[in-house]
Design an enzyme around this catalytic site. Structure first.
Site, PDB file in Angstrom:
ATOM      1  N   ASP A  41       0.865  -1.178   0.000  1.00 42.07           N
ATOM      2  CA  ASP A  41       0.000   0.000   0.000  1.00 42.07           C
ATOM      3  C   ASP A  41       0.911   1.240   0.000  1.00 42.07           C
ATOM      4  O   ASP A  41       2.134   1.140   0.130  1.00 42.07           O
ATOM      5  CB  ASP A  41      -0.969  -0.014   1.190  1.00 42.07           C
ATOM      6  CG  ASP A  41      -2.212   0.838   0.898  1.00 42.07           C
ATOM      7  OD1 ASP A  41      -2.158   1.682  -0.020  1.00 42.07           O
ATOM      8  OD2 ASP A  41      -3.227   0.680   1.594  1.00 42.07           O
TER       9      ASP A  41
HETATM   10  C1  BGC Z   1      -5.025   3.219   0.124  1.00 39.12           C
HETATM   11  C2  BGC Z   1      -5.145   2.191  -0.983  1.00 39.12           C
HETATM   12  C3  BGC Z   1      -4.980   2.839  -2.321  1.00 39.12           C
HETATM   13  C4  BGC Z   1      -3.642   3.542  -2.359  1.00 39.12           C
HETATM   14  C5  BGC Z   1      -3.307   4.176  -3.688  1.00 39.12           C
HETATM   15  C6  BGC Z   1      -3.795   4.085  -0.037  1.00 39.12           C
HETATM   16  O1  BGC Z   1      -3.817   5.162   0.834  1.00 39.12           O
HETATM   17  O2  BGC Z   1      -5.010   2.554   1.361  1.00 39.12           O
HETATM   18  O3  BGC Z   1      -6.378   1.521  -0.884  1.00 39.12           O
HETATM   19  O4  BGC Z   1      -5.088   1.879  -3.338  1.00 39.12           O
HETATM   20  O5  BGC Z   1      -3.636   4.546  -1.362  1.00 39.12           O
HETATM   21  O6  BGC Z   1      -4.057   5.287  -3.934  1.00 39.12           O
END
Ligand code: BGC
Length: 771
Positions: free
Chosen positions: A300
Site C-alpha cells: 500500500d
Molecule cells: C489506500 C489504498 C490505495 C492507495 C493508492 C492508499 O492510501 O489505502 O487503498 O489503493 O492509497 O491510492
C-alpha cells in the site's frame, strides 16, 4: 512509426523469440488444465528470458511504483522524471491517466530504456472511472453480484481506453465496525456475501482475458484484516485470532484468488504483532503456499517505509528486506526497493533469488496483460472519447443505482409518493449536492456529469407539481440558523423529502468516526420538520451504517440510497415515485447506537444469550441488544411470503450435497424484487459456532401474485470450520437451515450430518463457484 513497426522493434530488441503472436492468456475455467500448463511454461520461459537480461538496478526498478509524473499526489512521494524511466528505474505508475499521456510515457519506456520493458499504469478505479457507479457498500446492498460485475466491466472499459492497465480494487475487507470509514469501499460484514462480490468484481474488471484491450488487472485489497482495525480507527492494529482470520477475513480474498485476481495489496495494519507488509505467514504461506497464487503483491502507499514506524526494522534497507522477503513484490511510493536494496544484495544480505522471485511476478503480470506484445493497448484519444461516459454506461449506472437502494421503513404506504402532489418540499444540503452523490474515490468522475436528488425529483414530478427547496442544515456544520426557513417550506408542502446523511469524506480513508449518529445539525432539522406534521420521507445518503433510532421511531418512511453515483438523482426519483420498486437489502447491520458496535448477525450465542427477563444475560441495561435494522433487511412496495424450507434429506453423509427448496410468492399488488437468503447453523460442535452463517442467496423479480421455487445446494464446504487444531473439518451432528427475507425473518428446517466412524472429516478449502 506505426504500431506494428514499433511492436516489431520492441520484439526484436529483446528477442522475444518465445512469444507466440496472438498468444492468449486464458481464464482458468475457459481452458483445459493441459493448455494452461503449456501456456504457463511458455510464460515462464519468456519471463525468465527477460529476467536474464536485466541488471540488478533494472530488476529493482521493475519493483518500483511511483505516483504521478513531476508531481507527487500524496505524502512521501517524490517527483518522477523521464530520465528515471530511461534508466529503467520505474516499473509502474499510479495516478497517471489519459491515452495520450500514458502512450507518450510508455514510448519512453519501450523505446528509450535499455531493457524496453513496458510500464504498468494503475489507478484507484473503485466504483467507476468516469461513469461513477454507487459506492461498493451500496452495490453489495443490491445482493446482486451481476450488478457489481457489470459496474466493474464498465469501469474497466473506460479505464483501459484511458490508458490504464490496473486498478486497486476490489477492496474485499470484511468490516464489522461502522466507525471505520473504509467500510464504504467493501461489501460489508459477511464473508460469504463478500466473497460473492469479490469474485464478481474481479470478473468484471478482468473480463475473459487480461490480454483483451478492455480488461484491467484487479487488486484484492487490503491483505489482510484491515477492516478489523481496533476501535474502528483507520490504520490501527487488528488483533485477529487465526481462526477468525481464516473464517471471516480471508474468505473474500480466497474467492478473489479463485476468480483469477491478478494482484493483491498488503494492508497498513499489523495482525497480532506482525505488520501485513512483513507478514510471511499471510503472503508466502497462505496466499502463495496454500492458495497457489502466482500473481503479484503490491504494497500500500508507503506501506514498506511505514514498517519503520511499526518498529520492526531499524532503517530503510532493513524494512525493505523484511517486506520483500515476506512476499511484497512491488513497492508503492516508498522507493525503498529501488534505492536501498541494491547495496543489500551486493553485500549478500539479501538474496538475488528473493529479488528475482518478485521481479518474475511483475513481469508475469505484464506478460499476462499482453504488454510485451501491445504496450499501448490501442490507446488513442478518439477511442478514449468513444468509450467514456457513453449512453449505455450511464444507463447501466442508473440501473445498478436503483438496485442498491434499501427501503428501511415504510409505514402505511407512505412511499411511493404521487408524482401529481401539488407541492413537495425537498430539504437538506445533501439534496442539492451533486458532489456528494458521487461518494468517495471517484476516479475521474466529475460533478457536472451527475445529478442531485433535488434535480432528479424536479425532473420526475408532474408539470403541475411545485418543488420547493430549503437547505435547513448540513452534515458539516452545527449551524441551525436555516432550520426555521426549512420548516416554513415544509409547511407549504403535501410531502417532505428530507435528504440527510454524510458527505463522502466522512465515509472514506482516514475518516473514522467516534459516533455514527447523524452529523451536524441534521437531527435537529429532522425533528423540526417532523414536528410540522407534514408526511416526511427520509432519504439517507451515507457510506456506513448510521445510528438513526430517532428517525426510525418518528418518521414514517426511510430510504437508504448510499452514495449512488452519477445517476443518483434519477435513480432516487425512480424509487421515490414508484417507477422502480426497491429490493436492496442491508449488507451490514445498522445499530441503534454507536455503543452497540461491533454488532453483526453471525455472532456467538454465549453461555448467557440475551433474554429480556434475565438480568444476567448478555445485553445492555440502557438500550435493547437487538440492532435497529438487521443484516439482510430491506422492504418493498409489495409483500412476499417465503415457505418453510424443504430439504431433500434429513440425514446427510459428509460427502453428500443437500438440496434446499422454498416457494416464494409475491403476495402484494405490484411487481417487485425479493432476496431469498439461506443461513446455516452447526447446532452442536467441538467449538462454538455462529448463531447463523449466510450460505446462499438469490435476488428475484416476481409479478403480483406470482410464485417461484428457489433451490439451493449445500455441500460440506458450506458446513466446515476450523477445529481446535486448525484443521478445516465437518463434524457429525445436527444442523439448522434457515431461509427467509433477512437474517432475522426466517423459517427453519433441520438435518443430521453423519461421518464415517462418527469422527470429524477434513474438508480442504477449495474454490467453489460464487454467485
Ligand atoms: C489506500 C489504498 C490505495 C492507495 C493508492 C492508499 O492510501 O489505502 O487503498 O489503493 O492509497 O491510492
Amino acid at each position: 512509426m506505426n504500431r506494428s513497426d514499433l511492436n516489431g522493434r520492441i520484439r526484436r530488441a529483446i528477442s522475444w523469440s518465445l512469444l507466440a503472436p496472438g498468444l492468449m492468456w486464458p481464464t482458468m475455467n475457459a481452458t483445459s488444465n493441459a493448455q494452461v500448463s503449456v501456456q504457463r511454461s511458455r510464460e515462464e520461459r519468456f519471463v525468465d528470458s527477460v529476467l536474464a537480461r536485466l541488471t540488478l538496478e533494472e530488476k529493482l526498478g521493475q519493483l518500483n511504483q511511483v505516483s504521478g509524473l513531476g508531481n507527487p499526489t500524496g505524502p512521501g512521494g517524490s517527483p518522477a522524471s523521464y530520465e528515471q524511466i530511461r534508466r529503467g528505474q520505474i516499473g509502474s505508475f499510479l495516478n497517471v491517466v489519459g491515452a495520450d499521456t500514458t502512450r507518450k510515457i510508455q514510448r519512453i519506456a519501450v523505446e528509450e530504456s535499455r531493457a524496453h520493458i513496458p510500464l504498468l499504469f494503475a489507478l484507484d478505479v473503485i466504483h467507476g472511472y468516469r461513469t461513477t457507479f454507487p459506492v461498493p457498500l451500496g452495490e453489495a446492498a443490491s445482493w446482486n453480484p451481476a450488478a457489481a460485475e457489470r459496474s466493474a466491466r464498465v469501469a474497466a472499459t473506460e479505464a483501459s481506453a484511458n490508458g490504464l492497465h490496473w486498478t486497486f480494487a476490489p477492496m474485499v475487507d470484511i468490516a464489522r465496525d461502522p466507525r471505520w470509514g473504509r467500510i464504504v469501499e467493501g461489501a460489508g460484514e459477511d464473508p460469504y456475501l463478500g466473497g460473492s462480490f469479490a469474485a464478481a468484481r474481479v470478473r468484471g474488471f478482468q473480463g475473459n482475458s487480461l490480454r483483451s484491450i478492455d480488461a484491467i488487472a484487479a487488486t484484492a485489497k487490503h491483505f489482510a484484516g484491515y477492516g478489523a482495525a481496533e476501535g474502528g480507527r483507520d490504520y490501527d492494529i487488528a488483533d485477529v485470532p487465526e481462526r477468525t482470520m481464516r473464517e471471516v477475513y480471508l474468505p473474500p480474498f480466497h474467492a478473489a484468488v479463485c476468480a483469477g485476481v491478478a494482484t493483491l495489496m498488503a494492508s497498513f495494519n499489523e495482525i497480532a504483532g506482525v505488520p501485513a507488509h512483513a507478514n510471511r505467514h499471510l503472503t508466502s504461506e497462505i496466499l502463495r503456499g496454500e492458495w497457489k497464487f502466482d500473481g503479484m503483491v503490491v504494497s500500500d502507499w508507503t506501506g514498506v517505509a511505514e514498517l519503520l514506524q511499526h518498529g520492526v526494522g531499524g532503517d530503510r534497507a532493513a524494512v525493505g528486506k523484511l517486506a520483500l522477503e515476506a512476499g511484497v513484490d512491488m513497492d508503492m511510493v516508498s522507493e525503498i526497493y529501488g534505492k536501498d536494496l541494491p547495496a543489500l544484495v551486493r553485500s549478500g544480505r539479501l538474496s538475488q533469488a528473493a529479488v528475482d522471485a518478485a521481479v518474475r511476478r511483475v513481469l508475469r503480470l505484464k506478460y499476462r496483460l499482453g504488454l510485451f506484445d501491445n504496450p499501448y493497448r490501442s490507446w488513442d484519444a478518439a477511442r478514449e472519447r468513444a468509450m467514456t461516459l457513453t449512453r449505455d454506461n450511464r444507463a447501466a449506472a442508473r440501473e445498478v443505482a436503483r438496485q442498491t437502494m434499501v427501503l428501511l421503513k415504510n409505514d402505511r404506504g407512505t412511499l411511493p409518493l404521487r408524482k401529481e402532489l401539488g407541492t413537495i418540499a425537498v430539504i437538506g444540503s445533501l439534496a442539492n449536492d451533486t458532489v456528494a452523490t458521487l461518494g468517495n474515490w471517484v476516479g475521474m468522475g466529475r460533478k457536472e456529469d451527475g445529478m442531485s436528488v433535488l434535480d432528479g425529483i424536479k425532473r420526475a414530478v408532474s408539470q403541475q407539481t411545485t418543488v420547493l427547496y430549503a437547505k435547513g442544515a448540513s452534515p458539516v456544520s452545527d449551524d441551525t440558523s436555516a432550520i426555521a426557513e426549512a420548516v416554513s417550506v415544509a409547511r407549504r408542502a403535501q410531502a417532505v423529502v428530507l435528504v440527510i446523511g454524510e458527505i463522502p469524506d466522512m465515509s472514506a480513508e482516514a475518516a473514522s468516526r467516534a459516533s455514527i449518529e447523524l452529523p451536524g445539525a441534521q437531527l435537529i432539522l429532522a425533528q423540526a420538520v417532523q414536528a410540522t406534521g407534514v408526511p416526511t420521507v427520509v432519504v439517507l445518503m451515507n457510506g456506513r451504517p448510521l445510528a438513526i433510532q430517532w428517525l426510525h421511531d418518528n418518521v414514517p418512511a426511510i430510504l437508504e440510497t448510499w452514495f449512488a453515483g452519477i445517476e443518483a438523482g434519477p435513480a432516487t426519483a425512480d424509487v421515490l415515485f414508484g417507477d422502480y420498486n426497491p429490493g436492496g437489502k442491508l449488507p451490514v447491520t445498522f445499530p441503534r447506537a454507536t455503543g452497540q458496535v461491533p454488532i453483526y448477525y453471525a455472532h456467538k450465542n454465549t453461555g448467557r444469550p440475551p433474554q429480556r427477563e434475565n438480568k444476567y444475560s448478555s445485553k445492555y441495561i440502557d438500550i435493547p441488544w437487538t440492532p435497529l435494522y438487521p443484516f439482510g433487511h430491506g422492504l418493498s412496495y409489495t409483500t412476499f411470503t417465503i415457505s418453510t424450507p424443504r430439504l431433500d434429506k434429513t440425514t446427510l453423509r459428509s460427502s453428500d450435497s443437500l438440496r434446499v427448496e422454498v416457494d416464494v410468492t409475491n403476495s402484494g399488488t405490484v411487481a417487485g424484487d425479493e432476496v431469498v437468503q439461506l443461513y446455516v447453523r452447526d447446532d452442536v460442535a467441538s467449538l462454538t459456532r455462529p448463531v447463523k452463517q449466510l450460505r446462499g442467496f438469490q435476488r428475484m423479480t416476481l409479478g403480483p401474485g406470482q410464485s417461484s421455487t428457489v433451490r439451493f445446494v449445500l455441500s460440506n464446504q458450506d458446513l466446515a470450520f476450523y477445529d481446535a487444531s486448525m484443521r478445516r473439518v465437518v463434524e457429525p451432528g445436527r444442523f439448522t437451515v434457515f431461509v427467509g427475507s433477512s437474517s432475522d425473518v426466517v423459517k427453519e428446517a433441520r438435518f443430521e450430518l453423519t461421518t464415517p466412524s462418527a469422527r470429524a472429516v477434513p474438508v480442504p478449502e477449495r474454490c467453489v463457484a460464487m454467485k
